[in-house]
Design an enzyme around this catalytic site. Structure first.
Site, short mmCIF file in Angstrom:
data_model
loop_
_atom_site.label_atom_id
_atom_site.label_comp_id
_atom_site.label_asym_id
_atom_site.label_seq_id
_atom_site.Cartn_x
_atom_site.Cartn_y
_atom_site.Cartn_z
N GLY A 1 26.07 -15.31 -14.60
CA GLY A 1 24.96 -14.97 -15.51
C GLY A 1 25.42 -14.28 -16.78
N GLN B 1 23.05 -7.93 -14.20
CA GLN B 1 22.29 -9.17 -13.91
C GLN B 1 21.38 -8.88 -12.71
OE1 GLN B 1 21.00 -12.04 -14.20
NE2 GLN B 1 22.05 -13.12 -15.85
N GLY C 1 23.61 -22.12 -12.98
CA GLY C 1 23.27 -23.43 -13.54
C GLY C 1 23.99 -24.55 -12.81
N ALA D 1 25.24 -28.03 -26.14
CA ALA D 1 23.85 -28.50 -26.04
C ALA D 1 23.20 -28.56 -27.41
CB ALA D 1 23.06 -27.58 -25.12
N THR E 1 21.94 -22.64 -19.89
CA THR E 1 23.00 -21.92 -20.60
C THR E 1 22.61 -20.43 -20.55
OG1 THR E 1 21.80 -22.14 -22.66
CG2 THR E 1 23.46 -23.83 -22.18
N CYS F 1 17.70 -19.69 2.35
CA CYS F 1 16.53 -20.55 2.54
C CYS F 1 15.31 -19.76 2.11
CB CYS F 1 16.39 -21.02 3.99
SG CYS F 1 15.83 -19.76 5.11
P1 NAD Z 1 26.90 -18.41 -16.60
O1 NAD Z 1 27.14 -17.51 -17.73
O2 NAD Z 1 27.76 -18.35 -15.38
O3 NAD Z 1 26.93 -19.91 -17.12
C1 NAD Z 1 26.37 -20.33 -18.35
C2 NAD Z 1 27.06 -21.62 -18.72
O4 NAD Z 1 26.50 -22.12 -19.93
C3 NAD Z 1 28.56 -21.43 -18.96
O5 NAD Z 1 29.27 -22.33 -18.14
C4 NAD Z 1 28.73 -21.73 -20.44
O6 NAD Z 1 29.97 -22.32 -20.74
C5 NAD Z 1 27.57 -22.67 -20.70
N1 NAD Z 1 27.13 -22.68 -22.11
C6 NAD Z 1 26.90 -21.62 -22.92
N2 NAD Z 1 26.47 -22.02 -24.11
C7 NAD Z 1 26.43 -23.37 -24.07
C8 NAD Z 1 26.04 -24.35 -25.01
N3 NAD Z 1 25.61 -24.02 -26.24
N4 NAD Z 1 26.10 -25.65 -24.64
C9 NAD Z 1 26.54 -26.00 -23.40
N5 NAD Z 1 26.93 -25.11 -22.48
C10 NAD Z 1 26.85 -23.81 -22.81
O7 NAD Z 1 25.37 -18.20 -16.21
P2 NAD Z 1 24.54 -18.71 -14.93
O8 NAD Z 1 24.75 -17.75 -13.81
O9 NAD Z 1 24.79 -20.14 -14.69
O10 NAD Z 1 23.06 -18.50 -15.47
C11 NAD Z 1 22.62 -19.29 -16.57
C12 NAD Z 1 21.32 -18.79 -17.13
O11 NAD Z 1 20.27 -19.01 -16.21
C13 NAD Z 1 21.31 -17.29 -17.42
O12 NAD Z 1 20.55 -17.06 -18.57
C14 NAD Z 1 20.66 -16.71 -16.23
O13 NAD Z 1 20.09 -15.46 -16.49
C15 NAD Z 1 19.64 -17.77 -15.93
N6 NAD Z 1 19.32 -17.82 -14.53
C16 NAD Z 1 18.18 -18.38 -14.20
C17 NAD Z 1 17.83 -18.46 -12.89
C18 NAD Z 1 16.57 -19.06 -12.57
O14 NAD Z 1 15.61 -18.76 -13.20
N7 NAD Z 1 16.55 -19.95 -11.64
C19 NAD Z 1 18.62 -17.99 -11.88
C20 NAD Z 1 19.81 -17.45 -12.23
C21 NAD Z 1 20.17 -17.41 -13.56
#
Ligand code: NAD
Length: 555
Positions: A48, A126, A174, A239, A260, A406
């Site tokens: 995150g 986080q 993600g 992206a 992302t 789960c």
């Molecule tokens: P992370 O930081 O481990 O991964 C983010 C990924 O996005 C990285 O691999 C990075 O290289 C990539 N990235 C960044 N900018 C980019 C761009 N412009 N184009 C393409 N790729 C790009 O984070 P994560 O743990 O995977 O979490 C991702 C997001 O989702 C966070 O904002 C987190 O808070 C949110 N999140 C949402 C949920 C949910 O609602 N289900 C759960 C957990 C995390």
């Protein structure tokens, strides 16, 4: 980073700490930082964006040493990843209380956080990074599956077969997207800027294959869709560049979302850059200029999503605050597509249903297989669980200590916890089980652009509920509790609590699990019943929740 040596939690049923809760907290902290689990362990970053498990390596070692001497009537206080005190409490108190990244609301922004972070006074926790219950990408797999299945039910007759989902971000969380879409029967194209992340998801079987370009990915995706196959395809790129390209090509995916790390524009979302450009240097020396670039890119990204929505794609925000960042960048209609919770998840929250996870301290995958089988026997009528658990057993690769997730609701989690405790007691499991959950849960979080978006009574920003959840866990015998700010969506946008309990086969664990795993999901039902959701009111009445202000409810 200085002080790093690879970390791996002990396995088995011999402990060095004075009690199993302390031992479990220590192993879970270590497991969060295991290189199989954490995204960047050398910087203590678990997932995150920059979600950390401890403030720095010195603080990490102090926590580990303190847990190893912490007595069964004491409680360790952890302030943003640093052990600050050991207090005398009592046997049924939590052994650890954690507060991460909390700021007084007026100062609750990234600028103030970054200043404190640079001064060594804070860390970003986080959700499950700083509360030591991250279990790798599996941790959000079922939620991600439930979300895509929700989209399938609402728009595609219950299955994603014959559809293509476009998303970005293959990080810690993600990375669950491709496997979840596949489980729902669909094809996905996943854009990721970092080649290593793509390879990591392939190595852990979350992603099937990599395309050489966006065009190649679209051709492969269409072929799989036309054959009715499920398939996940990664493509390296930014992206903010590839989404506008999708628009130009005229390809209209069926579903679009994004994971992302847009919640953290300075460190999480990568701006478009030349391969040899030193982004780190600009971030350090010209942070304002760097942020302008990021926000301009997020604006292009979201404008493309909106255009594809106009052309017929189903679009939803996946909890990373991309829309809010785009709005700051001037995209005034950024919120024209919904967040995933009001779109697909709220009904589950009304039942107190949410992510329940557990970890086998034995380190033996057979213990997880035994708990899977026991849960299927305990809940034979739960069709989703009966589809999920056998599938997860076959397809999910463990990262670090064997673990499972789960979704269970109010009056289900306590039954599961007591069953696991009995299995430890009678030797069906080889060592204690750690039981916890994401802070993304039914009653533990206030996050107006995510879990509490568009609440029926307009109470989206009320965070009394998250604080009550934190207090309830403490009063109900949790093993360790945490309260965080800024998880998921970034500073200023969320407050949330985490709960972990330990099943070590003792009578004391029975008492703790019975109460905390009942009262914690109860908060989800209470929060939603109070907001006026009929389903939550019905669940409260049917399952005997005493809510004095609900007329007609048995008190
Ligand atoms: P992370 O930081 O481990 O991964 C983010 C990924 O996005 C990285 O691999 C990075 O290289 C990539 N990235 C960044 N900018 C980019 C761009 N412009 N184009 C393409 N790729 C790009 O984070 P994560 O743990 O995977 O979490 C991702 C997001 O989702 C966070 O904002 C987190 O808070 C949110 N999140 C949402 C949920 C949910 O609602 N289900 C759960 C957990 C995390």
């Amino acid at each position: 980073m200085s002080g790093y040596t690879p970390v791996r939690a002990a396995r088995g049923n011999t402990r060095t700490a004075p009690g199993w809760i302390q031992e479990a907290a220590k192993r879970m902290l270590m497991n969060n930082l295991d290189s199989e689990v954490a995204e960047r362990p050398e910087e203590l970053i678990v997932y995150g964006g920059r979600g950390k498990a401890a403030r720095n390596w010195e603080a990490y070692h102090t926590i580990v040493r303190t847990l190893d001497r912490l007595k069964n009537h004491e409680t360790l206080l952890v302030q943003s990843g640093k052990a600050v005190a050991v207090l005398e409490t009592h046997a049924l108190a939590p052994r650890v209380l954690i507060a991460n990244s909390n700021l007084v609301p007026h100062w609750a922004n990234w600028e103030e956080f970054d200043r404190l972070d640079r001064a060594g006074l804070m860390m970003y926790g986080q959700m499950t990074a700083g509360s030591w219950i991250y279990i790798g990408t599996q941790g959000v797999l079922q939620e991600t599956y439930e979300t895509f299945l929700g989209a399938a039910r609402k728009y595609f007759n219950g299955s994603l077969k014959g559809t293509i989902t476009l998303t970005a971000g293959l990080g810690g969380m993600g990375g669950a997207q491709p496997l979840a879409v596949k489980l729902a029967g669909g094809v996905s194209i996943c854009i990721e800027v970092d080649r290593n992340r793509i390879e990591r998801r392939i190595a852990t079987r979350y992603l099937d294959e990599v395309a050489s370009s966006l065009e190649d990915a679209i051709v492969r995706a269409c072929a799989a869709r036309d054959q009715g196959c499920s398939l996940s395809i990664g493509v390296q790129g930014n992206a903010a560049e590839l989404l506008p390209q999708v628009v130009r090509i005229g390809f209209v995916p069926d579903i679009i979302t994004d994971q992302t790390s847009a919640h953290d524009p300075l460190y999480g979302y990568r701006p478009v850059a030349k391969e040899d450009e030193d982004l780190e240097m600009q971030r350090r020396t010209q942070p304002e200029r760097y942020l302008e670039r990021v926000r301009a890119n997020i604006a292009q990204h979201v404008q493309s999503i909106l255009e594809l929505q106009r052309r017929g794609s189903i679009c939803f925000d996946y909890g990373n605050n991309l829309r809010a960042q785009a709005k700051i960048a001037g995209v005034l209609d950024a919120f024209d597509y919904p967040g995933f919770v009001p779109a697909f998840i709220r009904d589950s929250f009304c039942e107190g249903r949410g992510p329940f996870r557990w970890v086998a301290l034995s380190g033996d995958p057979a213990d997880i297989a035994a708990t899977d089988a026991a849960l299927l026997e305990l809940f034979p009528e739960d069709a989703r669980l009966n589809q999920w658990l056998p599938w997860a057993g076959e397809h999910v690769a463990f990262q670090g200590l064997p673990a499972r997730i789960c979704w269970l609701g109010y009056r289900e989690r306590d039954r599961a916890g007591l069953l696991f405790n009995q299995m430890v007691r009678d030797g069906r499991l080889k060592a204690p089980i750690v039981i916890g959950r994401d802070h993304l849960d039914a009653g533990s979080v206030a996050s107006p652009y995510r879990e509490t978006e568009a609440m029926l009574d307009g109470s989206d920003a009320v965070s009394d509920w998250a604080l009550l959840n934190f207090a309830t866990g403490i009063a109900s015998g949790a093993g360790w509790m945490s309260f965080h700010h800024g998880g998921g969506v970034g500073m200023g946008y969320s407050q949330h609590a985490g709960l972990v309990a330990v099943a070590d086969g003792s009578d004391e664990a029975d008492e703790r699990l019975r109460l905390c795993l009942k009262n914690d999901p109860a908060m989800g039902v209470i929060r939603h019943a109070d907001a006026g959701y009929v389903k939550a009111k019905t669940v409260a009445a049917e399952r005997g929740l005493d809510m004095p202000s609900l007329s007609g409810n048995p008190a």
